[in-house]
Design a protein around this motif. Sequence first.
Motif, PDB file in Angstrom:
ATOM      1  N   ALA A 157       0.827  -1.208   0.000  1.00  0.00           N
ATOM      2  CA  ALA A 157       0.000   0.000   0.000  1.00  0.00           C
ATOM      3  C   ALA A 157       0.859   1.254   0.000  1.00  0.00           C
ATOM      4  CB  ALA A 157      -0.930  -0.003   1.212  1.00  0.00           C
ATOM      5  N   VAL A 158       1.879   1.282   0.849  1.00  0.00           N
ATOM      6  CA  VAL A 158       2.756   2.451   0.935  1.00  0.00           C
ATOM      7  C   VAL A 158       3.528   2.636  -0.364  1.00  0.00           C
ATOM      8  CG1 VAL A 158       4.763   3.416   2.116  1.00  0.00           C
ATOM      9  CG2 VAL A 158       2.943   2.340   3.439  1.00  0.00           C
ATOM     10  N   GLU A 159       4.037   1.529  -0.898  1.00  0.00           N
ATOM     11  CA  GLU A 159       4.788   1.590  -2.150  1.00  0.00           C
ATOM     12  C   GLU A 159       3.871   1.942  -3.319  1.00  0.00           C
ATOM     13  OE1 GLU A 159       8.232   1.126  -4.612  1.00  0.00           O
ATOM     14  OE2 GLU A 159       7.994   1.302  -2.448  1.00  0.00           O
ATOM     15  N   GLY A 160       2.689   1.317  -3.359  1.00  0.00           N
ATOM     16  CA  GLY A 160       1.766   1.558  -4.464  1.00  0.00           C
ATOM     17  C   GLY A 160       1.239   2.980  -4.480  1.00  0.00           C
ATOM     18  N   TYR A 161       0.985   3.528  -3.296  1.00  0.00           N
ATOM     19  CA  TYR A 161       0.497   4.905  -3.221  1.00  0.00           C
ATOM     20  C   TYR A 161       1.606   5.902  -3.538  1.00  0.00           C
ATOM     21  CZ  TYR A 161      -1.088   9.322  -1.313  1.00  0.00           C
ATOM     22  OH  TYR A 161      -1.391  10.651  -1.163  1.00  0.00           O
ATOM     23  N   GLY A 162       2.837   5.543  -3.217  1.00  0.00           N
ATOM     24  CA  GLY A 162       3.954   6.457  -3.453  1.00  0.00           C
ATOM     25  C   GLY A 162       4.083   7.490  -2.354  1.00  0.00           C
ATOM     26  N   PHE A 163       3.969   7.040  -1.105  1.00  0.00           N
ATOM     27  CA  PHE A 163       4.002   7.961   0.027  1.00  0.00           C
ATOM     28  C   PHE A 163       5.327   8.709   0.101  1.00  0.00           C
ATOM     29  CE2 PHE A 163       5.097   8.748   4.511  1.00  0.00           C
ATOM     30  CZ  PHE A 163       4.092   9.644   4.818  1.00  0.00           C
ATOM     31  N   GLU A 164       5.244  10.016   0.352  1.00  0.00           N
ATOM     32  CA  GLU A 164       6.420  10.870   0.522  1.00  0.00           C
ATOM     33  C   GLU A 164       6.254  11.700   1.793  1.00  0.00           C
ATOM     34  OE1 GLU A 164       8.973  10.782  -1.460  1.00  0.00           O
ATOM     35  OE2 GLU A 164       8.190   9.741  -3.227  1.00  0.00           O
ATOM     36  N   THR A 165       7.363  12.171   2.345  1.00  0.00           N
ATOM     37  CA  THR A 165       7.305  12.989   3.560  1.00  0.00           C
ATOM     38  C   THR A 165       7.521  14.477   3.287  1.00  0.00           C
ATOM     39  OG1 THR A 165       9.665  12.643   3.998  1.00  0.00           O
ATOM     40  CG2 THR A 165       8.114  11.087   5.003  1.00  0.00           C
ATOM     41  N   ASP A 166       7.582  14.865   2.019  1.00  0.00           N
ATOM     42  CA  ASP A 166       7.869  16.259   1.681  1.00  0.00           C
ATOM     43  C   ASP A 166       6.886  17.229   2.338  1.00  0.00           C
ATOM     44  OD1 ASP A 166       9.171  14.535  -0.135  1.00  0.00           O
ATOM     45  OD2 ASP A 166       9.403  16.150  -1.580  1.00  0.00           O
ATOM     46  N   ALA A 167       5.586  16.919   2.231  1.00  0.00           N
ATOM     47  CA  ALA A 167       4.576  17.835   2.772  1.00  0.00           C
ATOM     48  C   ALA A 167       4.671  17.922   4.290  1.00  0.00           C
ATOM     49  CB  ALA A 167       3.178  17.387   2.356  1.00  0.00           C
ATOM     50  N   ILE A 168       4.987  16.803   4.953  1.00  0.00           N
ATOM     51  CA  ILE A 168       5.122  16.819   6.410  1.00  0.00           C
ATOM     52  C   ILE A 168       6.294  17.707   6.813  1.00  0.00           C
ATOM     53  CG2 ILE A 168       5.494  15.424   8.478  1.00  0.00           C
ATOM     54  CD1 ILE A 168       4.323  13.052   6.945  1.00  0.00           C
ATOM     55  N   ALA A 169       7.414  17.570   6.111  1.00  0.00           N
ATOM     56  CA  ALA A 169       8.585  18.386   6.422  1.00  0.00           C
ATOM     57  C   ALA A 169       8.288  19.869   6.213  1.00  0.00           C
ATOM     58  CB  ALA A 169       9.762  17.950   5.552  1.00  0.00           C
ATOM     59  N   GLU A 170       7.625  20.199   5.097  1.00  0.00           N
ATOM     60  CA  GLU A 170       7.284  21.597   4.826  1.00  0.00           C
ATOM     61  C   GLU A 170       6.305  22.120   5.868  1.00  0.00           C
ATOM     62  OE1 GLU A 170       5.638  24.445   1.178  1.00  0.00           O
ATOM     63  OE2 GLU A 170       5.555  22.256   0.991  1.00  0.00           O
TER      64      GLU A 170
END
Length: 208
Positions: A157-170
């Motif tokens: 699920a995480v890989e398929g969705y393509g989860f990133e942390t960019d928005a959390i960091a910003e």
Amino acid sequence: MTEYELDADDAGDGGGPATDADAGPGDDPGTVGERLGLTVPDDHVAAFVAEAFEDPELDATWDEAVGEFVPADARDEWRELSMRNRVEEVLAAADGYDDRAVELLDGIPLDREAATADVEAAFDEAMRLRRNADAFRSAIADAHAAGRIDDEGLVAAVEGYGFETDAIAEREDLVEAVTERYGLDFRPYGGTLMDTDEGDGREAEEAW
């Protein structure tokens, strides 16, 4: 898939015991560890992801998140989804909250002598969205701990969705800027999706 709206007054269950991984032949659990920028054994990746999503201070459960996320008239459609797809939908909703929080925080001016009513209102709404995003991801960790989704399904699920942390960091950078400027109170980030960089005291984004 229907674009669900938050319905905090609509309590409900998790939509059944679906636990299938629903992983396609191209899914490779090991690639999540690579995207984390860390060396994580394949059989430990899911546990690492679940721990990263968990925010113990929020005490969010999967049933509570689903009850807030899925309106009553969409429950039948929700139950037809595999558990992997449900997790992907919740990840997308959490990202949506983060994006809206970033937009609000980025629009708060930092050149005023003190926080005005509109500044406080925008900040409070951004904090509500931030809390929703973190609670939804923590609920995914709860689903994994409860056996609603297995290791393979969570990683897929995480890989398929393509989860990133960019928005959390910003988001966290903007929270820090606004609170330092106006002295507003907020609950520190309770998850572990970002590590503290001991070199300069700033939170460093993990590479997903």
